[in-house]
Enzyme design. Sequence first.
Site, short mmCIF file in Angstrom:
data_model
loop_
_atom_site.label_atom_id
_atom_site.label_comp_id
_atom_site.label_asym_id
_atom_site.label_seq_id
_atom_site.Cartn_x
_atom_site.Cartn_y
_atom_site.Cartn_z
N SER A 178 41.54 30.95 56.08
CA SER A 178 40.31 31.09 55.31
C SER A 178 39.13 31.61 56.11
CB SER A 178 39.95 29.75 54.67
OG SER A 178 40.87 29.43 53.65
N HIS A 206 37.95 23.26 41.92
CA HIS A 206 36.56 23.13 42.35
C HIS A 206 35.58 23.31 41.20
CE1 HIS A 206 38.34 24.25 46.39
NE2 HIS A 206 37.54 23.26 46.75
N CYS A 243 37.06 27.78 48.64
CA CYS A 243 37.80 27.87 47.37
C CYS A 243 38.68 29.12 47.36
CB CYS A 243 36.80 27.91 46.21
SG CYS A 243 37.60 28.11 44.60
#
Length: 603
Positions: free
Chosen positions: A316, A359, A372
């Site tokens: 990420s 989320h 996310c």
Amino acid sequence: MRIYEDLRVVQSRLAVLQALAVVLVAVLVVQFWNLQVIRARHFRGLAENNRSRLVTLAAPRGALLDRGGQVLVGNRPSFNVVLVPELAEDLDRLIARLSAILDVGEAAIRERLVRRQPYRPVVVKTDATLADVAVLEARRRELPEVSVEVVPLRSYPLASAAAHALGRVGEITERQLQLAEYQGLAPGSLVGQAGIESAYNREVMGKDGFRRVVVNSRGLEVAEAERQAPEDGPSLTLSLDASLQGAMEKAFAGRAGSAVALDPRTGEILAMTSTPAYDPNEFTTGIDASLWASLATDPQTPLMNRVIQGTYSPGSTFKVISSTAALEEGLITPATTFYCPGYLAVYNTVFHCSNLRGHGVMDLRRAIANSCNVYFYQVGIRLEIGRLAKWAKLMGLGVPTGIDLPAEASGLMPSPEWKMRVFKTPWYPGETVSVAIGQGQVNATPLQMARVVAVIANGGRLVHPHLARMRAGGAEAPVPLGIRPETIAAVKEGMRAVVAEGTGWRARLSSIEVCGKTGSAQVVTKARLEKSPNAFEMLPHGWFLAFAPADDPKIALAVIVEHGRSGGESAAPVARQILAHYFGLDRPAEPGAGGVADTEAED
């Protein structure tokens, strides 16, 4: 008539004798010419070596200093036992005696003799002990062919700390002797074999001196005929901070991984570590074969510099690039929202989010803060691989950074052209979804990711990482990438929220605002991990990128903890320790109130 015939026989025999005499004289003249003219230098050398001996005075290599002048690599005096084989009456017997006295294998001594130059002393044992020297001095008259030399030996006071950056020295190899950059060096010379020692080998090498001594018929020195003092190598100042380096080593506390900190304004490397490491002091006198075998075959690869050679999925942390690309291409704004139910079905494949419960509605700031996946799946679909690859490469992925260290890996930023060239198959849109969150075939080195976060920290300029502060031509200036200030501000705001309220809360400092981004790099597929959730070697690697202070960044940082499960859980605390030391805030970790409590939602 008979008398005439007899005279002809006599004359022919005389002619043959005359011819033989002429040939013999010619041969003698040629040989005299060969001995007295052509090979005069050789025999003059032989004669000179009967009465004198050339002793090399090794020049110390220049010291490696940190940015404050502290010695990172220096020299210490040591004893070398040397042998002149031509002076030995019975070389085999002498080798056997030396092997017993010095506890050195006969095979090792003979191997050194094979590589020697005529009438040059051969080093039989390096870094001999005082006991060795005492024994040889006591038997000096018995062993006139053997002597002891005091030589400088490379010393690494930090031991394994920063070993991959500083490098090591070792005896020049046969392959290196054939290379142009090592011309003029003799077998047995010590040269840099890794790290800065290798990259700046010529710059820190001194110029050897010599002593020409007169010896008697037994080979014992009786006088010094000539001396030329060695010239020390110049010292080299590095950008490393020894204190920060120590804090970085301490922060890892035996865990495998790597970290690199740099000045985002200049690209100077402030500290870098790769663990596990090795002790370069073990290489200075020639490493033991069994120790070398253990290092070379160790599955944890202590010889590899993970900072520049370890390639990992960025996980990420890649979302920093995805965000920048989408904003610059006008595909989203900071206010653009996507709904996250915990998954996204794309091209008949279900892609899950880091939070399986979802989320909810996410804008860019909250998507970065909470990492996310669904938000960035949507971003990847809109960007497509062409634009995503363009921005990733612009920000330094897929190519070496050009750091002044040898053997840097380039990493990989996949593209349709790359896949067709390598696999002979087209790129599928579903693959872009994985790449947008740093998974799939994209991989990068920790230094490349530090360079990426420095782009956000310094306002959109690509720095050239370097270790030597005084490089020829000076350091290369950072390259403006043309990223709009609004884009930098939006991404920076998301990274600020990562530490203030998101997945990177464990990197929070009391009085310094930190911007960061967590990441997890998959080692095996999710399905395989679910079958063995506690198998250490299958756990994801934990990433954390950071810079601080948020509004005036002076340090940028990339940390990866191998098999750390998640970046927020493993890499962020390491980064916090490093940053706390840099800013003089070395205190126990603060409570995590307000951070993400559910580790399933951490990245």
